[in-house]
Scaffold this motif. Structure first.
Motif, PDB file in Angstrom:
ATOM      1  N   GLU A 143      13.432   2.662  12.100  1.00  0.00           N
ATOM      2  CA  GLU A 143      12.265   2.909  12.953  1.00  0.00           C
ATOM      3  C   GLU A 143      11.333   1.698  12.956  1.00  0.00           C
ATOM      4  O   GLU A 143      10.845   1.267  14.015  1.00  0.00           O
ATOM      5  N   LEU A 144      11.095   1.140  11.775  1.00  0.00           N
ATOM      6  CA  LEU A 144      10.230  -0.029  11.692  1.00  0.00           C
ATOM      7  C   LEU A 144      10.862  -1.224  12.392  1.00  0.00           C
ATOM      8  O   LEU A 144      10.168  -2.004  13.069  1.00  0.00           O
ATOM      9  N   ALA A 145      12.185  -1.366  12.246  1.00  0.00           N
ATOM     10  CA  ALA A 145      12.872  -2.478  12.904  1.00  0.00           C
ATOM     11  C   ALA A 145      12.721  -2.391  14.414  1.00  0.00           C
ATOM     12  O   ALA A 145      12.494  -3.409  15.092  1.00  0.00           O
ATOM     13  N   ARG A 146      12.846  -1.194  14.950  1.00  0.00           N
ATOM     14  CA  ARG A 146      12.687  -1.045  16.394  1.00  0.00           C
ATOM     15  C   ARG A 146      11.258  -1.365  16.822  1.00  0.00           C
ATOM     16  O   ARG A 146      11.032  -2.026  17.838  1.00  0.00           O
ATOM     17  N   ALA A 147      10.287  -0.845  16.060  1.00  0.00           N
ATOM     18  CA  ALA A 147       8.889  -1.113  16.398  1.00  0.00           C
ATOM     19  C   ALA A 147       8.601  -2.608  16.407  1.00  0.00           C
ATOM     20  O   ALA A 147       7.908  -3.122  17.301  1.00  0.00           O
ATOM     21  N   ILE A 148       9.141  -3.324  15.419  1.00  0.00           N
ATOM     22  CA  ILE A 148       8.942  -4.773  15.362  1.00  0.00           C
ATOM     23  C   ILE A 148       9.658  -5.458  16.520  1.00  0.00           C
ATOM     24  O   ILE A 148       9.124  -6.366  17.164  1.00  0.00           O
ATOM     25  N   GLU A 149      10.879  -4.996  16.810  1.00  0.00           N
ATOM     26  CA  GLU A 149      11.670  -5.619  17.873  1.00  0.00           C
ATOM     27  C   GLU A 149      11.001  -5.501  19.239  1.00  0.00           C
ATOM     28  O   GLU A 149      10.975  -6.469  20.016  1.00  0.00           O
ATOM     29  N   VAL A 150      10.443  -4.319  19.539  1.00  0.00           N
ATOM     30  CA  VAL A 150       9.827  -4.149  20.856  1.00  0.00           C
ATOM     31  C   VAL A 150       8.432  -4.753  20.895  1.00  0.00           C
ATOM     32  O   VAL A 150       7.865  -4.929  21.981  1.00  0.00           O
ATOM     33  N   GLY A 151       7.837  -5.039  19.730  1.00  0.00           N
ATOM     34  CA  GLY A 151       6.552  -5.726  19.690  1.00  0.00           C
ATOM     35  C   GLY A 151       5.338  -4.835  19.735  1.00  0.00           C
ATOM     36  O   GLY A 151       4.355  -5.163  20.422  1.00  0.00           O
ATOM     37  N   VAL A 152       5.369  -3.685  19.006  1.00  0.00           N
ATOM     38  CA  VAL A 152       4.178  -2.834  18.990  1.00  0.00           C
ATOM     39  C   VAL A 152       2.998  -3.621  18.440  1.00  0.00           C
ATOM     40  O   VAL A 152       3.149  -4.513  17.600  1.00  0.00           O
ATOM     41  N   GLY A 153       1.802  -3.256  18.898  1.00  0.00           N
ATOM     42  CA  GLY A 153       0.615  -4.019  18.542  1.00  0.00           C
ATOM     43  C   GLY A 153       0.214  -3.914  17.090  1.00  0.00           C
ATOM     44  O   GLY A 153      -0.319  -4.877  16.515  1.00  0.00           O
ATOM     45  N   ARG A 154       0.460  -2.760  16.492  1.00  0.00           N
ATOM     46  CA  ARG A 154       0.102  -2.606  15.087  1.00  0.00           C
ATOM     47  C   ARG A 154       0.929  -1.493  14.461  1.00  0.00           C
ATOM     48  O   ARG A 154       1.303  -0.527  15.113  1.00  0.00           O
ATOM     49  N   ILE A 155       1.205  -1.663  13.183  1.00  0.00           N
ATOM     50  CA  ILE A 155       1.879  -0.648  12.382  1.00  0.00           C
ATOM     51  C   ILE A 155       0.921  -0.259  11.265  1.00  0.00           C
ATOM     52  O   ILE A 155       0.376  -1.128  10.568  1.00  0.00           O
ATOM     53  N   VAL A 156       0.698   1.037  11.113  1.00  0.00           N
ATOM     54  CA  VAL A 156      -0.222   1.529  10.083  1.00  0.00           C
ATOM     55  C   VAL A 156       0.603   1.848   8.834  1.00  0.00           C
ATOM     56  O   VAL A 156       1.339   2.826   8.787  1.00  0.00           O
ATOM     57  N   ALA A 157       0.486   0.992   7.835  1.00  0.00           N
ATOM     58  CA  ALA A 157       1.270   1.138   6.606  1.00  0.00           C
ATOM     59  C   ALA A 157       0.704   2.250   5.743  1.00  0.00           C
ATOM     60  O   ALA A 157      -0.515   2.365   5.573  1.00  0.00           O
ATOM     61  N   ASP A 158       1.606   3.045   5.158  1.00  0.00           N
ATOM     62  CA  ASP A 158       1.186   4.260   4.462  1.00  0.00           C
ATOM     63  C   ASP A 158       1.676   4.339   3.019  1.00  0.00           C
ATOM     64  O   ASP A 158       1.327   5.261   2.302  1.00  0.00           O
ATOM     65  N   SER A 159       2.523   3.404   2.587  1.00  0.00           N
ATOM     66  CA  SER A 159       3.037   3.458   1.217  1.00  0.00           C
ATOM     67  C   SER A 159       3.512   2.068   0.802  1.00  0.00           C
ATOM     68  O   SER A 159       3.762   1.193   1.645  1.00  0.00           O
ATOM     69  N   PHE A 160       3.673   1.885  -0.510  1.00  0.00           N
ATOM     70  CA  PHE A 160       4.188   0.608  -0.997  1.00  0.00           C
ATOM     71  C   PHE A 160       5.629   0.392  -0.558  1.00  0.00           C
ATOM     72  O   PHE A 160       6.033  -0.739  -0.270  1.00  0.00           O
ATOM     73  N   HIS A 161       6.427   1.468  -0.529  1.00  0.00           N
ATOM     74  CA  HIS A 161       7.797   1.322  -0.060  1.00  0.00           C
ATOM     75  C   HIS A 161       7.829   0.819   1.383  1.00  0.00           C
ATOM     76  O   HIS A 161       8.667  -0.005   1.760  1.00  0.00           O
ATOM     77  N   GLU A 162       6.897   1.314   2.204  1.00  0.00           N
ATOM     78  CA  GLU A 162       6.859   0.873   3.588  1.00  0.00           C
ATOM     79  C   GLU A 162       6.468  -0.597   3.679  1.00  0.00           C
ATOM     80  O   GLU A 162       7.016  -1.346   4.495  1.00  0.00           O
ATOM     81  N   ILE A 163       5.535  -1.018   2.848  1.00  0.00           N
ATOM     82  CA  ILE A 163       5.160  -2.434   2.847  1.00  0.00           C
ATOM     83  C   ILE A 163       6.365  -3.286   2.474  1.00  0.00           C
ATOM     84  O   ILE A 163       6.615  -4.349   3.073  1.00  0.00           O
ATOM     85  N   GLU A 164       7.166  -2.831   1.495  1.00  0.00           N
ATOM     86  CA  GLU A 164       8.374  -3.572   1.123  1.00  0.00           C
ATOM     87  C   GLU A 164       9.330  -3.673   2.312  1.00  0.00           C
ATOM     88  O   GLU A 164       9.919  -4.742   2.563  1.00  0.00           O
ATOM     89  N   ARG A 165       9.501  -2.566   3.039  1.00  0.00           N
ATOM     90  CA  ARG A 165      10.370  -2.595   4.213  1.00  0.00           C
ATOM     91  C   ARG A 165       9.841  -3.571   5.258  1.00  0.00           C
ATOM     92  O   ARG A 165      10.602  -4.328   5.872  1.00  0.00           O
ATOM     93  N   LEU A 166       8.535  -3.548   5.464  1.00  0.00           N
ATOM     94  CA  LEU A 166       7.940  -4.449   6.452  1.00  0.00           C
ATOM     95  C   LEU A 166       8.099  -5.910   6.042  1.00  0.00           C
ATOM     96  O   LEU A 166       8.340  -6.783   6.895  1.00  0.00           O
ATOM     97  N   VAL A 167       7.964  -6.189   4.762  1.00  0.00           N
ATOM     98  CA  VAL A 167       8.152  -7.566   4.285  1.00  0.00           C
ATOM     99  C   VAL A 167       9.569  -8.034   4.591  1.00  0.00           C
ATOM    100  O   VAL A 167       9.788  -9.142   5.109  1.00  0.00           O
ATOM    101  N   ASP A 168      10.553  -7.182   4.291  1.00  0.00           N
ATOM    102  CA  ASP A 168      11.949  -7.561   4.532  1.00  0.00           C
ATOM    103  C   ASP A 168      12.227  -7.731   6.028  1.00  0.00           C
ATOM    104  O   ASP A 168      12.866  -8.703   6.449  1.00  0.00           O
ATOM    105  N   LEU A 169      11.749  -6.786   6.827  1.00  0.00           N
ATOM    106  CA  LEU A 169      12.048  -6.807   8.261  1.00  0.00           C
ATOM    107  C   LEU A 169      11.313  -7.915   8.998  1.00  0.00           C
ATOM    108  O   LEU A 169      11.794  -8.419  10.014  1.00  0.00           O
ATOM    109  N   SER A 170      10.150  -8.289   8.505  1.00  0.00           N
ATOM    110  CA  SER A 170       9.354  -9.305   9.199  1.00  0.00           C
ATOM    111  C   SER A 170       9.863 -10.712   8.951  1.00  0.00           C
ATOM    112  O   SER A 170       9.446 -11.649   9.638  1.00  0.00           O
TER     113      SER A 170
END
Length: 467
Positions: A143-170
């Motif tokens: 889900e995060l990969a798709r959001a990044i790929e299409v270029g959503v304006g902002r992602i609201v991070a909700d957990s440390f695991h999500e931040i880790e995913r965002l770091v890897d995907l970005s």
């Protein structure tokens, strides 16, 4: 407008809640519960957007969600204009379809989504991804990969695991990924436990008190592929004044100032969330966008001045306050029965052709609703009634208590106002019911924007069905 201001009078022996009063005219609409175009015609039939509900049901069937397009657009513009210095994100979870997504953008708002499905609707509607914010407490890597790929304006991070995913995907993203940190400010909104979201013991966000929120900020700042936009706070739903926002803003801005002081970064944005309430019954007294904007802006300005920080660009997320009053649900009465209550009083049970499959909020949140006889005028005296659905649950209640004309019979139409938020979004196929259509009305014309489900839809996913 309170009940006594609508010309209501107390009834002897009434056994509804203490606030419920017998109307002098059970045919009259309490206008602030309805969309702006709703009215009764000379026959006593409900007309919305210039469309007689009898004609609408004759063509499209019942139950049906009836969406007043001008009212919806007007409420969207009301928030856009009142919060002109803010970014206003419509909370798509309240109700979303491609038509509504287009309306939102046409009226100058942005769009908040919280699932891959809602993102798909937004993209299908042609919403510029830059105008989309992506929420959710458990966003998966795809889900995060798709959001990044299409270029959503902002992602609201909700957990440390999500931040880790965002770091890897970005790491392979073409541009930095805009991130806001959702924080819990420890504020108890005066609402139902299941829709209060800023106290500590719940699933959303990073606690300010524990230090997790500051640590989340630090980790995002340390990630080269992420761009920290600011902090996000949401204190709950059905909020009628700015007092909760004041406490939350004070705590969130204190963290904002700490980040500047200790990490040397002044975050450019801050989101104050949504949750603005609407009137479901005469007991509800919601604020106006203009008043909310003035009070919330003053709160932020005062706190920023005291903290010695620049005011961040603010955003809010109204959903219910736009969609809720713009929709009513129309039902056909199927059965009527009287039930004796303690002390000799009686209540009429009116069963309609929908129920918790199209409005689960009464069962889920103990929500209160009002309703009206929508197909004719009645000279009968009002009687205490409970409007119930057709599902196999004793909790299948649409309207817990309402005074309606005592001569209601099968075939009459009832309409329930304030059903635009979360009713269609939470609708289900319980008992294999077919979810109702959404019919937009405007200038005397009705058009389907979400069609009624069919039995073919119902069976399409049943792969064990006989071919």
């Amino acid at each position: 407008m309170r009940a006594h201001e609508a010309g209501w009078a107390h009834a002897e022996g009434a056994r509804g809640p203490a606030w419920l009063q017998v109307p002098e005219d059970p045919n009259a609409l309490v206008t602030h519960l309805w969309s702006t175009s709703a009215a009764k015609n000379d026959d006593g039939a409900l007309v919305v957007g210039g469309v007689d509900m009898r004609d609408l049901v004759a063509e499209h069937g019942s139950p049906a969600y009836v969406l007043d397009e001008d009212d919806f657009r007007g409420r969207a513009r009301g928030f856009r204009d009142a919060f002109a210095a803010y970014d206003v994100y419509y909370a798509g979870k309240s109700f979303l379809c491609t038509t509504v997504a287009r309306w939102i953008v046409e009226e100058g708002l942005r769009l908040d989504v919280c699932s891959n499905g809602e993102l798909s609707v937004a993209l299908r509607a042609g919403v510029d991804p830059v105008l989309i914010g992506y929420h959710g407490n458990n966003k998966t890597a795809p889900e995060l990969a798709r959001a990044i790929e299409v270029g959503v304006g902002r992602i609201v991070a909700d957990s440390f695991h999500e931040i880790e995913r965002l770091v890897d995907l970005s790491a392979d993203a073409e541009r930095p990924v805009g991130v806001m940190i959702r924080v819990t400010a420890g504020v108890e909104a005066h609402t139902h436990e299941f829709i209060a979201t800023a106290h500590e013991d719940q699933k959303f966000g990073f606690s300010i008190t524990s230090g997790d929120a500051f640590e989340a900020v630090r980790r995002v700042l340390a990630a080269p592929g992420l761009e920290l936009l600011g902090l996000h706070s949401h204190i709950g739903s059905q909020i009628f004044d700015s007092s909760g926002f004041e406490v939350a803003a004070r705590r969130v801005l204190a963290l904002h100032a700490r980040v500047r002081s200790e990490l040397g970064v002044e975050m450019p944005e801050m989101d104050l969330g949504g949750g603005f309430g609407i009137a479901y019954t005469t007991q509800d007294d919601p604020s106006t966008p203009a008043k909310l904007a003035a009070e919330m802006s003053a709160i932020v300005a005062r706190e920023c001045k005291d903290l010695g920080v620049a005011e961040p660009r603010l955003s809010i997320e109204p959903g219910r306050a736009i969609a809720g009053p713009s929709v009513c649900t129309v039902y056909e009465v199927g059965t009527v029965k009287e039930v004796a209550l303690d002390g000799g009083a009686r209540r009429t049970y009116i069963s309609v052709d929908g129920g918790m499959s199209d409005n689960v909020r009464t069962a889920l949140y103990d929500a209160d609703y009002s309703c009206t006889l929508a197909s004719r005028h009645s000279e009968a005296a009002p009687a205490l009634a409970r409007v119930v659905g057709k599902h196999c649950e004793s909790g299948d209640i649409v309207v817990k208590d309402e005074f309606l004309p005592s001569d209601i019979v099968p075939g009459d139409l009832l309409a329930v106002p304030g059903t635009g938020a979360y009713c269609r979004s939470l609708a289900s196929n319980y008992n294999h019911a077919l979810r109702p259509p959404v019919i937009a009305v405007r200038d005397g014309a009705a058009r389907v924007i979400v069609r009624r489900e069919t039995e073919d839809d119902l069976l399409a996913t049943d792969v064990g069905a006989v071919q």
